[in-house]
Design a protein around this motif. Structure first.
Motif, PDB file in Angstrom:
ATOM      1  N   VAL A 159       0.833  -1.201   0.000  1.00 11.47           N
ATOM      2  CA  VAL A 159       0.000   0.000   0.000  1.00 11.47           C
ATOM      3  C   VAL A 159       0.872   1.258   0.000  1.00 11.47           C
ATOM      4  CG1 VAL A 159      -1.684   1.290   1.378  1.00 11.47           C
ATOM      5  CG2 VAL A 159      -1.974  -1.168   1.048  1.00 11.47           C
ATOM      6  N   ILE A 160       1.921   1.257   0.795  1.00  9.79           N
ATOM      7  CA  ILE A 160       2.812   2.423   0.842  1.00  9.79           C
ATOM      8  C   ILE A 160       3.566   2.575  -0.472  1.00  9.79           C
ATOM      9  CG2 ILE A 160       4.891   3.373   1.931  1.00  9.79           C
ATOM     10  CD1 ILE A 160       3.696   2.567   4.615  1.00  9.79           C
ATOM     11  N   LEU A 161       4.008   1.481  -1.063  1.00 12.58           N
ATOM     12  CA  LEU A 161       4.672   1.569  -2.371  1.00 12.58           C
ATOM     13  C   LEU A 161       3.737   2.170  -3.415  1.00 12.58           C
ATOM     14  CD1 LEU A 161       6.696  -1.770  -2.552  1.00 12.58           C
ATOM     15  CD2 LEU A 161       7.620   0.558  -2.391  1.00 12.58           C
ATOM     16  N   MET A 162       2.464   1.755  -3.401  1.00 17.11           N
ATOM     17  CA  MET A 162       1.506   2.327  -4.355  1.00 17.11           C
ATOM     18  C   MET A 162       1.330   3.821  -4.121  1.00 17.11           C
ATOM     19  SD  MET A 162      -1.454  -0.523  -4.997  1.00 17.11           S
ATOM     20  CE  MET A 162      -1.547  -1.272  -3.382  1.00 17.11           C
ATOM     21  N   TYR A 163       1.271   4.218  -2.855  1.00 16.41           N
ATOM     22  CA  TYR A 163       1.149   5.642  -2.529  1.00 16.41           C
ATOM     23  C   TYR A 163       2.363   6.411  -3.047  1.00 16.41           C
ATOM     24  CZ  TYR A 163       0.973   9.948   0.163  1.00 16.41           C
ATOM     25  OH  TYR A 163       0.965  11.270   0.525  1.00 16.41           O
ATOM     26  N   LEU A 164       3.546   5.861  -2.786  1.00 16.03           N
ATOM     27  CA  LEU A 164       4.767   6.534  -3.236  1.00 16.03           C
ATOM     28  C   LEU A 164       4.846   6.597  -4.759  1.00 16.03           C
ATOM     29  CD1 LEU A 164       7.381   5.067  -0.728  1.00 16.03           C
ATOM     30  CD2 LEU A 164       6.490   7.416  -0.793  1.00 16.03           C
ATOM     31  N   SER A 165       4.305   5.595  -5.438  1.00 16.82           N
ATOM     32  CA  SER A 165       4.374   5.582  -6.897  1.00 16.82           C
ATOM     33  C   SER A 165       3.589   6.734  -7.507  1.00 16.82           C
ATOM     34  CB  SER A 165       3.875   4.250  -7.459  1.00 16.82           C
ATOM     35  OG  SER A 165       2.473   4.158  -7.383  1.00 16.82           O
ATOM     36  N   SER A 166       2.576   7.213  -6.813  1.00 16.88           N
ATOM     37  CA  SER A 166       1.796   8.323  -7.356  1.00 16.88           C
ATOM     38  C   SER A 166       2.098   9.649  -6.674  1.00 16.88           C
ATOM     39  CB  SER A 166       0.299   8.010  -7.273  1.00 16.88           C
ATOM     40  OG  SER A 166      -0.089   7.774  -5.952  1.00 16.88           O
ATOM     41  N   ASN A 167       2.996   9.636  -5.678  1.00 16.46           N
ATOM     42  CA  ASN A 167       3.335  10.875  -4.974  1.00 16.46           C
ATOM     43  C   ASN A 167       4.828  11.185  -4.964  1.00 16.46           C
ATOM     44  OD1 ASN A 167       0.726  11.946  -3.626  1.00 16.46           O
ATOM     45  ND2 ASN A 167       0.659   9.738  -3.358  1.00 16.46           N
ATOM     46  N   ASN A 168       5.611  10.422  -5.705  1.00 16.98           N
ATOM     47  CA  ASN A 168       7.045  10.635  -5.871  1.00 16.98           C
ATOM     48  C   ASN A 168       7.807  10.751  -4.559  1.00 16.98           C
ATOM     49  OD1 ASN A 168       6.857  10.469  -8.662  1.00 16.98           O
ATOM     50  ND2 ASN A 168       6.344  12.632  -8.824  1.00 16.98           N
ATOM     51  N   VAL A 169       8.106  11.948  -4.110  1.00 19.45           N
ATOM     52  CA  VAL A 169       8.928  12.169  -2.916  1.00 19.45           C
ATOM     53  C   VAL A 169       8.057  12.823  -1.840  1.00 19.45           C
ATOM     54  CG1 VAL A 169      10.976  13.314  -1.993  1.00 19.45           C
ATOM     55  CG2 VAL A 169      10.977  12.458  -4.344  1.00 19.45           C
ATOM     56  N   VAL A 170       7.953  12.145  -0.684  1.00 18.57           N
ATOM     57  CA  VAL A 170       7.133  12.659   0.410  1.00 18.57           C
ATOM     58  C   VAL A 170       7.858  12.423   1.726  1.00 18.57           C
ATOM     59  CG1 VAL A 170       4.935  12.264  -0.782  1.00 18.57           C
ATOM     60  CG2 VAL A 170       5.888  10.477   0.671  1.00 18.57           C
ATOM     61  N   ASN A 171       7.333  13.030   2.776  1.00 13.14           N
ATOM     62  CA  ASN A 171       7.872  12.756   4.101  1.00 13.14           C
ATOM     63  C   ASN A 171       6.956  11.778   4.838  1.00 13.14           C
ATOM     64  OD1 ASN A 171       5.708  14.215   5.200  1.00 13.14           O
ATOM     65  ND2 ASN A 171       6.901  16.084   5.426  1.00 13.14           N
ATOM     66  N   GLN A 172       7.426  11.286   5.951  1.00 17.85           N
ATOM     67  CA  GLN A 172       6.683  10.298   6.729  1.00 17.85           C
ATOM     68  C   GLN A 172       5.347  10.851   7.208  1.00 17.85           C
ATOM     69  OE1 GLN A 172       9.045   8.186   9.635  1.00 17.85           O
ATOM     70  NE2 GLN A 172       7.346   8.206  11.081  1.00 17.85           N
ATOM     71  N   ASP A 173       5.307  12.121   7.570  1.00 17.29           N
ATOM     72  CA  ASP A 173       4.067  12.735   8.046  1.00 17.29           C
ATOM     73  C   ASP A 173       2.977  12.701   6.974  1.00 17.29           C
ATOM     74  OD1 ASP A 173       5.266  13.266  10.447  1.00 17.29           O
ATOM     75  OD2 ASP A 173       5.626  15.392  10.033  1.00 17.29           O
ATOM     76  N   ALA A 174       3.351  12.944   5.726  1.00 19.01           N
ATOM     77  CA  ALA A 174       2.367  12.933   4.635  1.00 19.01           C
ATOM     78  C   ALA A 174       1.754  11.549   4.479  1.00 19.01           C
ATOM     79  CB  ALA A 174       3.015  13.380   3.328  1.00 19.01           C
ATOM     80  N   ILE A 175       2.582  10.517   4.610  1.00 19.69           N
ATOM     81  CA  ILE A 175       2.087   9.140   4.495  1.00 19.69           C
ATOM     82  C   ILE A 175       1.147   8.829   5.661  1.00 19.69           C
ATOM     83  CG2 ILE A 175       2.733   6.709   4.440  1.00 19.69           C
ATOM     84  CD1 ILE A 175       5.449   7.643   3.216  1.00 19.69           C
ATOM     85  N   ALA A 176       1.566   9.174   6.865  1.00 16.35           N
ATOM     86  CA  ALA A 176       0.749   8.912   8.054  1.00 16.35           C
ATOM     87  C   ALA A 176      -0.587   9.639   7.955  1.00 16.35           C
ATOM     88  CB  ALA A 176       1.498   9.341   9.312  1.00 16.35           C
TER      89      ALA A 176
END
Length: 153
Positions: A33-50
């Motif tokens: 799930v996190i990999l899919m999120y990163l694939s569409s959001n490129n570079v993010v910080n941990q707070d954005a994911i949380a």
């Protein structure tokens, strides 16, 4: 109540299917799930994911640590904020995304089996509206709780 029960069943089956399909890669569902999120959001910080997944930072940190140990993500110090790490997908993570895409296509074939294109579009529109509605409700709840906290101080 039946809607929530059906959604819960769908999510559990999806989780089992995805974990089974990517078992050989050693990537669990939370990592996928996190990999899919990163694939569409490129570079993010941990707070954005949380914040996106509405999970505590500790749970996200644990999953990110696993992904980093497997060489699937990269963490780089933010040059504008030395205390923050920016997270992106490593090349090995990109390779797994291809396998995840294949698994998702297979899942969708079964998931939408017997539905017309119109029914699929309707389903997607309805679930999008429901997701937006509950997101608004949670935003309102958080805002109300913050306001309540301010009044009691």
């Amino acid at each position: 109540m039946m809607l929530m029960n059906n959604l819960s069943i769908i999510v559990r089956h999806s989780k089992v299917f995805c974990e089974h399909r990517l078992h050989d890669y050693g990537v669990g569902f939370p990592e996928q799930v996190i990999l899919m999120y990163l694939s569409s959001n490129n570079v993010v910080n941990q707070d954005a994911i949380a914040q996106y997944f509405m999970l505590d930072k500790g749970a996200i940190a644990k999953t990110l640590r696993k992904l980093e140990e497997k060489g699937l993500i990269k963490r780089l110090q933010n040059p504008e904020n030395k205390r923050e790490n920016l997270i992106s997908i490593a090349q090995e993570g990109q390779n797994i995304l291809g396998e995840m895409g294949k698994a998702l296509n297979e899942w969708n074939q079964y998931f939408f089996e017997g539905l017309s294109d119109l029914e699929i579009r309707q389903y997607e529109n309805i679930t999008k509206k429901i997701a937006d509605n509950v997101a608004k409700l949670n935003e309102k709840t958080v805002t109300d709780l913050k306001a309540e906290g301010q009044r009691t101080k």
